[in-house]
Every structure is written in C-alpha cells, then in structure tokens.
Write a protein that holds these residues in place. Structure first.
Motif, short mmCIF file in Angstrom:
data_model
loop_
_atom_site.label_atom_id
_atom_site.label_comp_id
_atom_site.label_asym_id
_atom_site.label_seq_id
_atom_site.Cartn_x
_atom_site.Cartn_y
_atom_site.Cartn_z
N ALA A 89 2.40 0.95 -9.51
CA ALA A 89 1.60 1.36 -8.34
C ALA A 89 0.27 0.61 -8.30
O ALA A 89 -0.16 0.14 -7.24
CB ALA A 89 1.36 2.87 -8.38
N LEU A 90 -0.37 0.47 -9.46
CA LEU A 90 -1.66 -0.22 -9.50
C LEU A 90 -1.53 -1.70 -9.17
O LEU A 90 -2.39 -2.26 -8.49
CB LEU A 90 -2.30 -0.05 -10.88
N ASP A 91 -0.47 -2.33 -9.65
CA ASP A 91 -0.23 -3.74 -9.28
C ASP A 91 -0.13 -3.87 -7.77
O ASP A 91 -0.73 -4.76 -7.16
CB ASP A 91 1.09 -4.24 -9.89
N LEU A 92 0.67 -2.97 -7.17
CA LEU A 92 0.88 -3.04 -5.72
C LEU A 92 -0.40 -2.73 -4.95
O LEU A 92 -0.70 -3.35 -3.93
CB LEU A 92 2.00 -2.08 -5.30
N LEU A 93 -1.17 -1.79 -5.46
CA LEU A 93 -2.43 -1.45 -4.81
C LEU A 93 -3.38 -2.65 -4.85
O LEU A 93 -4.09 -2.92 -3.87
CB LEU A 93 -3.08 -0.24 -5.48
N GLY A 94 -3.38 -3.37 -5.97
CA GLY A 94 -4.20 -4.57 -6.08
C GLY A 94 -3.81 -5.60 -5.03
O GLY A 94 -4.68 -6.22 -4.39
N GLN A 95 -2.51 -5.78 -4.85
CA GLN A 95 -2.03 -6.72 -3.82
C GLN A 95 -2.47 -6.24 -2.44
O GLN A 95 -2.92 -7.02 -1.61
CB GLN A 95 -0.51 -6.84 -3.88
N ALA A 96 -2.31 -4.93 -2.21
CA ALA A 96 -2.65 -4.37 -0.90
C ALA A 96 -4.12 -4.58 -0.58
O ALA A 96 -4.48 -4.92 0.55
CB ALA A 96 -2.30 -2.88 -0.86
N LEU A 124 0.83 -1.22 0.00
CA LEU A 124 0.00 0.00 0.00
C LEU A 124 0.86 1.26 0.00
O LEU A 124 0.62 2.19 -0.78
CB LEU A 124 -0.91 0.00 1.23
N VAL A 125 1.84 1.30 0.86
CA VAL A 125 2.63 2.53 1.02
C VAL A 125 3.51 2.78 -0.21
O VAL A 125 3.63 3.91 -0.68
CB VAL A 125 3.47 2.46 2.32
N LEU A 126 4.06 1.71 -0.77
CA LEU A 126 4.86 1.92 -1.98
C LEU A 126 3.97 2.33 -3.16
O LEU A 126 4.37 3.16 -3.99
CB LEU A 126 5.67 0.65 -2.32
N ALA A 127 2.76 1.78 -3.21
CA ALA A 127 1.82 2.20 -4.26
C ALA A 127 1.53 3.69 -4.15
O ALA A 127 1.49 4.42 -5.14
CB ALA A 127 0.52 1.40 -4.16
N GLN A 128 1.35 4.17 -2.91
CA GLN A 128 1.07 5.59 -2.69
C GLN A 128 2.26 6.44 -3.14
O GLN A 128 2.10 7.45 -3.82
CB GLN A 128 0.77 5.81 -1.20
#
Lengths: 252, 105
Positions: free
Chosen positions: A45-52, A19-23
C-alpha cells in the motif's frame, strides 16, 4: 485535445489506480491473517501511495489550475476519479485481495516496463522506480496464488472463487481510447491494449501452476476511465476523504 | 456476493512456524541476527523477512533458518562455558599499536 490536457487525464488515471488500491490495501492494517502479512500488504500500500503522490502532484501541475496532490486525492467527487473498477473492488477474503493484486500488479509491471522509455521525464521516472516495486507486488501475489490454489480443498475453492469473481474486471485494464492512443503515438504514454497478450500469458501461467481454472469471460465491467464507478467506490471515498474534509489542511 | 473472511476465533493451532532472520547490511560484512518472523515455508519466510527487517534499507542479503534448527547454549552452562575466557588477556589483540590508516578491524 492538446498534449498537456491528454497527459493530465492519463496521469490522473495512473495516479488514481495507485491511490485507490493503496486505500483498499491499507484496510488490512491490523486485520491480516498474520502480523507478517499485515506488514507485507501495508508495505505494498505504501509503495502504491508513493506512486500516487508523485503522479497526482504532476497531474495538478499539468492541469495548471492550482490543485495539489491533496486537492486531487481528497476533494474530488466520485465521477472525477479515473481508476479502473478492479482496484476499487472490496478486499473480501484474503484470496480476493490476492487475486486483485495478481491481476493489477501483472498489468502495472508490464505498463511500467514500457513507460520507462516515455519522453515525459516524470512518467519515465515513476516507471523506473515503480517497476521494481510492481515486480515485488506481483511476486507476493503469485506466491500466495500458488499456495492457496494448490493448497487445501478450502483454499483452492476460495482462490478459484476470487479469480472467477474478479475476472470480469480485467478487460478494462487494456482499454484504449483517444487519450492512450494519441499519447502512445507521441511517445509519451503506453497504449494498454498492447500489454494484454503479455498479461494473459503471465497470469495464465500462474493460474495453471496453481491448479486454477482460467475463467471464461462472460461479461466485462467498463467505465472507470470515464468516471463511472461501481457501487462500493462511494463508500471507499467517504472513508478516505472524511478526515480531510472535516479538518481541511490537517497535518501530522 | 463477495466472500468475506471467516469471523470465527483466531485459530486452533499455533500458526505458522518461526524462522530466525540474518541480515547482511553491506557487502563484506557478515550476516547478523536481526530477529524472527512467522512464515508457512522458506520462500515466504524470506519475503516476510524482507518486509519486516529491510524496510529502511538495512540489507543486501537475507538468510532465514527454521528456529527449531538453532541449537543454543543453556543458561545453566553459562559459567563453565564463558567464565574461563575472562582472565586470558593475552587472547585480546591489545598488545600492539594499530596504524592510524586502519580504521576498522
């Protein structure tokens, strides 16, 4: 601690990292050096947000206190976030963003490769999907590290400065504690300490090929997994949480 | 202190070279021109093309070609190039019936 409580903490850590890296990466939207790079960074960022989202949703269920992914993402205080310090560090120049991504994605790829065999179905599922995403993120960061490190005198100087500055934030990625060791023993999680040799080899190889110096470790940043954060994190949270706190339950 | 990106004007040159992007949507189909991207070199051009043109599962294969290597017909030559084909109906495969089983030709 019972397994559910340990899993909650562990899942929250993984989710908060993403989440924080996506932000942080999404701060590049409209500001990257070229529009293609803008899209590349926000894709990551979107990939990471999906994981988060999957991880925080699952953490909420494990906790059993009725908190959903939005409650966990937007309504916790700074001390309740369990991400490593590396992901909260400021974007800096492009070289800093790339160094941070290289360090994190190399770690996350190794982690997901192991987590695929977790007996926890949700974590195994996140890992199976995330392993391809992390491999691409790592490749992107590696390509840029090679070009900046082995590019012009100025790009080399900036890339080396970024690697040097962020290096003290890397040991925290591999910290073990009771949570990770217990879950690893039960076949549910991964003990991050076991990932470090692979990470050192992979990152060392990229740095060498990029004509960059692998820094000596003179100090190391710790505390993120216990909710202790660096100064810049409060500002990130203020921006990330502002809208949700001002307009609770706002939707598109 | 963390180093910030320089605040000066965008750039004094034309930026990265342009690449034409061709995507193959499925196995068995041809690569089709999708658009173009800027990239410093071929390896990055493939990656930028992946990020810009295959975000919604559009492709299984990508080609990139430096735009300067594309040789295009000139609009001035449009008449001699293309008009003579307009009245040659016998070149179209329209004089026989296609079996129903063949859905796509």
């Amino acid at each position: 601690m019972n397994t559910g409580r340990l899993l909650f903490t562990y899942t929250l850590r993984l989710g908060d990292d993403a989440l924080v890296l996506a932000q942080r990466l999404s701060e590049w939207a409209s500001r990257a050096p070229e529009i293609e790079e803008d899209i590349a960074l926000t894709n990551i960022a979107l990939d990471l947000l999906g994981q988060a989202r999957v991880l925080l949703d699952y953490a909420g269920k494990l906790e059993g206190a009725g908190r959903d992914e939005d409650d966990l993402a937007y309504l916790r205080t700074e001390q309740e976030y369990l991400n490593v310090h590396l992901v909260e560090q400021e974007n800096g120049d492009f070289a800093h963003t790339i160094a941070r991504q290289l360090f994190f994605s190399t770690y996350q790829l190794a982690l997901y490769e192991e987590l695929i065999t977790s007996k926890d179905e949700v974590l195994a599922g996140v890992a199976a999907k995330g392993v391809k995403e992390a491999a691409y993120h790592r490749d992107h960061a590696q390509q840029w590290t090679l070009r900046l490190g082995d590019g012009t005198a100025e790009s080399h100087r900036r890339m080396q400065a970024a690697v040097d500055r962020l290096w003290p934030f890397t040991p925290e990625l591999f910290e073990s504690d009771e949570v990770t060791r217990t879950l690893a023993r039960r076949g549910l999680g991964v003990d991050p300490a076991t990932l470090e040799p692979r990470w050192q080899d992979a990152v060392g190889e990229v740095l060498r090929e990029a004509t960059l110096r692998k820094p000596e470790l003179v100090w190391a940043s710790h505390g993120g997994r216990r909710g202790v954060h660096t100064e810049c994190f409060g500002y990130l949270l203020a921006e990330m949480q502002y809208l949700h706190r001002l307009h609770p339950d706002a939707s598109w | 202190m963390i180093e910030q990106a320089p605040q000066r004007e965008r750039r004094d040159h034309d930026g990265w070279p342009l690449w034409e992007v061709f995507i193959r949507p499925r196995r068995g189909l041809a690569h089709v021109h999708a658009g173009s991207v800027h990239a410093p070199d071929a390896v990055m051009a493939l990656r930028n093309a992946r990020d810009v043109y295959t975000r919604r599962g559009e492709g299984v294969s990508i080609w990139v070609v430096p735009s300067r290597h594309i040789v295009a017909s000139s609009p001035d030559e449009k008449d001699p190039f293309f008009d003579p084909a307009a009245d040659k109906v016998y070149r179209h495969p329209t004089f026989y019936v296609l079996p129903k089983e063949v859905r796509q030709m």
